[in-house]
Design an enzyme around this catalytic site. Structure first.
Site, PDB file in Angstrom:
ATOM      1  N   SER A  13       0.888   4.298  -2.590  1.00 55.43           N
ATOM      2  CA  SER A  13       1.834   4.676  -3.647  1.00 55.43           C
ATOM      3  C   SER A  13       2.114   3.496  -4.583  1.00 55.43           C
ATOM      4  O   SER A  13       2.317   3.698  -5.791  1.00 55.43           O
ATOM      5  CB  SER A  13       3.133   5.230  -3.064  1.00 55.43           C
ATOM      6  OG  SER A  13       3.878   4.227  -2.428  1.00 55.43           O
ATOM      7  N   ASN A  14       2.099   2.278  -4.070  1.00 56.52           N
ATOM      8  CA  ASN A  14       2.290   1.118  -4.958  1.00 56.52           C
ATOM      9  C   ASN A  14       1.092   0.935  -5.884  1.00 56.52           C
ATOM     10  O   ASN A  14       1.244   0.575  -7.046  1.00 56.52           O
ATOM     11  CB  ASN A  14       2.523  -0.153  -4.141  1.00 56.52           C
ATOM     12  CG  ASN A  14       3.977  -0.305  -3.744  1.00 56.52           C
ATOM     13  OD1 ASN A  14       4.844  -0.501  -4.584  1.00 56.52           O
ATOM     14  ND2 ASN A  14       4.249  -0.171  -2.449  1.00 56.52           N
ATOM     15  N   LYS A  91      -3.724  -6.881   6.388  1.00 53.94           N
ATOM     16  CA  LYS A  91      -4.505  -7.977   6.967  1.00 53.94           C
ATOM     17  C   LYS A  91      -4.171  -9.277   6.259  1.00 53.94           C
ATOM     18  O   LYS A  91      -3.749  -9.268   5.102  1.00 53.94           O
ATOM     19  CB  LYS A  91      -6.006  -7.690   6.810  1.00 53.94           C
ATOM     20  CG  LYS A  91      -6.457  -6.441   7.530  1.00 53.94           C
ATOM     21  CD  LYS A  91      -6.526  -6.687   9.016  1.00 53.94           C
ATOM     22  CE  LYS A  91      -6.832  -5.405   9.769  1.00 53.94           C
ATOM     23  NZ  LYS A  91      -6.668  -5.554  11.210  1.00 53.94           N
ATOM     24  N   ILE A  93      -5.023 -12.466   4.221  1.00 50.91           N
ATOM     25  CA  ILE A  93      -6.055 -12.805   3.243  1.00 50.91           C
ATOM     26  C   ILE A  93      -6.720 -14.112   3.681  1.00 50.91           C
ATOM     27  O   ILE A  93      -6.021 -15.102   3.965  1.00 50.91           O
ATOM     28  CB  ILE A  93      -5.410 -12.966   1.842  1.00 50.91           C
ATOM     29  CG1 ILE A  93      -4.981 -11.606   1.302  1.00 50.91           C
ATOM     30  CG2 ILE A  93      -6.324 -13.658   0.854  1.00 50.91           C
ATOM     31  CD1 ILE A  93      -6.128 -10.713   0.874  1.00 50.91           C
ATOM     32  N   HIS A 109       6.808  -6.992  -0.744  1.00 48.51           N
ATOM     33  CA  HIS A 109       7.371  -6.924   0.611  1.00 48.51           C
ATOM     34  C   HIS A 109       8.648  -6.070   0.570  1.00 48.51           C
ATOM     35  O   HIS A 109       9.482  -6.264  -0.310  1.00 48.51           O
ATOM     36  CB  HIS A 109       7.692  -8.342   1.104  1.00 48.51           C
ATOM     37  CG  HIS A 109       8.169  -8.356   2.519  1.00 48.51           C
ATOM     38  ND1 HIS A 109       7.314  -8.267   3.592  1.00 48.51           N
ATOM     39  CD2 HIS A 109       9.427  -8.411   3.043  1.00 48.51           C
ATOM     40  CE1 HIS A 109       8.011  -8.274   4.717  1.00 48.51           C
ATOM     41  NE2 HIS A 109       9.291  -8.373   4.403  1.00 48.51           N
ATOM     42  N   ASP A 150       4.450 -14.276   3.964  1.00 45.33           N
ATOM     43  CA  ASP A 150       5.719 -13.977   3.285  1.00 45.33           C
ATOM     44  C   ASP A 150       6.526 -15.204   2.872  1.00 45.33           C
ATOM     45  O   ASP A 150       7.754 -15.142   2.789  1.00 45.33           O
ATOM     46  CB  ASP A 150       6.605 -13.082   4.178  1.00 45.33           C
ATOM     47  CG  ASP A 150       5.954 -11.743   4.472  1.00 45.33           C
ATOM     48  OD1 ASP A 150       5.144 -11.286   3.654  1.00 45.33           O
ATOM     49  OD2 ASP A 150       6.256 -11.169   5.527  1.00 45.33           O
ATOM     50  N   GLU A 179      10.210  -0.912  -5.123  1.00 49.74           N
ATOM     51  CA  GLU A 179       8.866  -1.513  -5.119  1.00 49.74           C
ATOM     52  C   GLU A 179       8.063  -1.017  -6.315  1.00 49.74           C
ATOM     53  O   GLU A 179       7.380  -1.790  -6.981  1.00 49.74           O
ATOM     54  CB  GLU A 179       8.123  -1.151  -3.825  1.00 49.74           C
ATOM     55  CG  GLU A 179       8.725  -1.744  -2.575  1.00 49.74           C
ATOM     56  CD  GLU A 179       7.951  -1.335  -1.327  1.00 49.74           C
ATOM     57  OE1 GLU A 179       6.721  -1.356  -1.348  1.00 49.74           O
ATOM     58  OE2 GLU A 179       8.595  -0.988  -0.320  1.00 49.74           O
TER      59      GLU A 179
HETATM   60  C1  GRF Z   1       5.208  -0.663   1.140  1.00 48.53           C
HETATM   61  O1  GRF Z   1       6.483  -0.483   1.683  1.00 48.53           O
HETATM   62  C2  GRF Z   1       4.905  -2.137   1.025  1.00 48.53           C
HETATM   63  O2  GRF Z   1       6.002  -2.897   0.679  1.00 48.53           O
HETATM   64  C3  GRF Z   1       4.495  -2.446   2.418  1.00 48.53           C
HETATM   65  O3  GRF Z   1       3.704  -1.356   2.798  1.00 48.53           O
HETATM   66  C4  GRF Z   1       4.137  -0.193   2.097  1.00 48.53           C
HETATM   67  C5  GRF Z   1       2.941   0.349   1.378  1.00 48.53           C
HETATM   68  O4  GRF Z   1       3.171   1.601   0.830  1.00 48.53           O
HETATM   69  N1  GRF Z   1       3.911  -3.751   2.513  1.00 48.53           N
HETATM   70  P1  GRF Z   1       2.074   2.241  -0.125  1.00 48.53           P
HETATM   71  O5  GRF Z   1       0.750   2.225   0.621  1.00 48.53           O
HETATM   72  O6  GRF Z   1       2.007   1.428  -1.373  1.00 48.53           O
HETATM   73  O7  GRF Z   1       2.531   3.640  -0.386  1.00 48.53           O
END
Ligand code: GRF
Length: 196
Positions: A13-14, A91, A93, A109, A150, A179
């Site tokens: 989704s991001n 994973k 990097i 994050h 992080d 996000e």
């Molecule tokens: C998000 O909450 C991101 O912050 C975390 O994993 C999730 C990924 O969600 N690291 P998506 O695959 O982008 O929907």
């Protein structure tokens, strides 16, 4: 012009939010390749519907780690990648890639770093820990990626209130909305060279 590789392991989704924002908000950037360690990743499927090259690259496909790293580097160079976005990439990097793209890799994050970060702090574990600690606020953080989990410099952060009746699932949903806006905003800062 940013030529972005998005690394994602899950739903994507991001990745999708970033892709839409680049188009709708005219961010001077292009997602040139999507890479996942997971052949079933939603991110790869979404990329294919948008005609973005979608690569399944996992270290399990290689006899030696160095071959995996070399393959990743070759693909990044082949697509002229000059910026990397980790959008739910599970994973670590490889350090060779961090060295090659120093200060050009960001991660999203789902908490307010430096709290609730580090090894093992991903997905629902983060939201469970936030609720258990009775935090009044959580949120999302975009940060630079360096050799430590992080810990790289924070680029953008936005908070959200944690209600007493929040569960890890409802909190994850609230944080995800943040996000989806701060990740494109962070990419815009780099694309418009607002960060030096
Ligand atoms: C998000 O909450 C991101 O912050 C975390 O994993 C999730 C990924 O969600 N690291 P998506 O695959 O982008 O929907």
């Amino acid at each position: 012009m940013l030529k972005i590789a998005v690394f994602a392991s899950g739903r994507g989704s991001n990745f999708e939010a970033l892709h839409s924002a680049i188009q709708e908000q005219h961010i001077p950037a292009n997602i040139v390749v999507a890479i996942s360690n997971n052949s079933q990743s939603g991110a790869l499927q979404i990329a294919r519907t948008k005609n973005i090259p979608a690569l399944h690259i996992s270290y399990t496909q290689f006899a030696e780690r160095s071959h995996f790293v070399q393959h990743l580097l070759t693909e990044l160079q082949r697509h002229h990648v000059n910026f990397i976005v980790l959008a739910g990439y599970m994973k670590k990097i490889p350090k060779e890639i961090i060295a090659e793209y120093r200060n050009r890799i960001i991660n999203i994050h789902p908490a307010l770093l430096p709290k609730f970060g580090g090894e093992g702090m991903f997905g629902h574990h983060v939201h469970e820990a936030v609720i258990k600690a009775k935090e009044k606020f959580s949120g999302a953080t975009v940060h630079l990626v360096d050799e430590e989990y992080d810990r790289g410099a924070i680029i953008l952060q936005e908070k959200v209130e944690v209600s007493t009746d929040d569960t890890p699932t409802t909190l994850a949903q609230k944080v995800l909305e943040i996000e989806h806006s701060i990740l494109p905003n962070a990419v815009r800062l780099f694309a418009e060279e607002k960060l030096v």
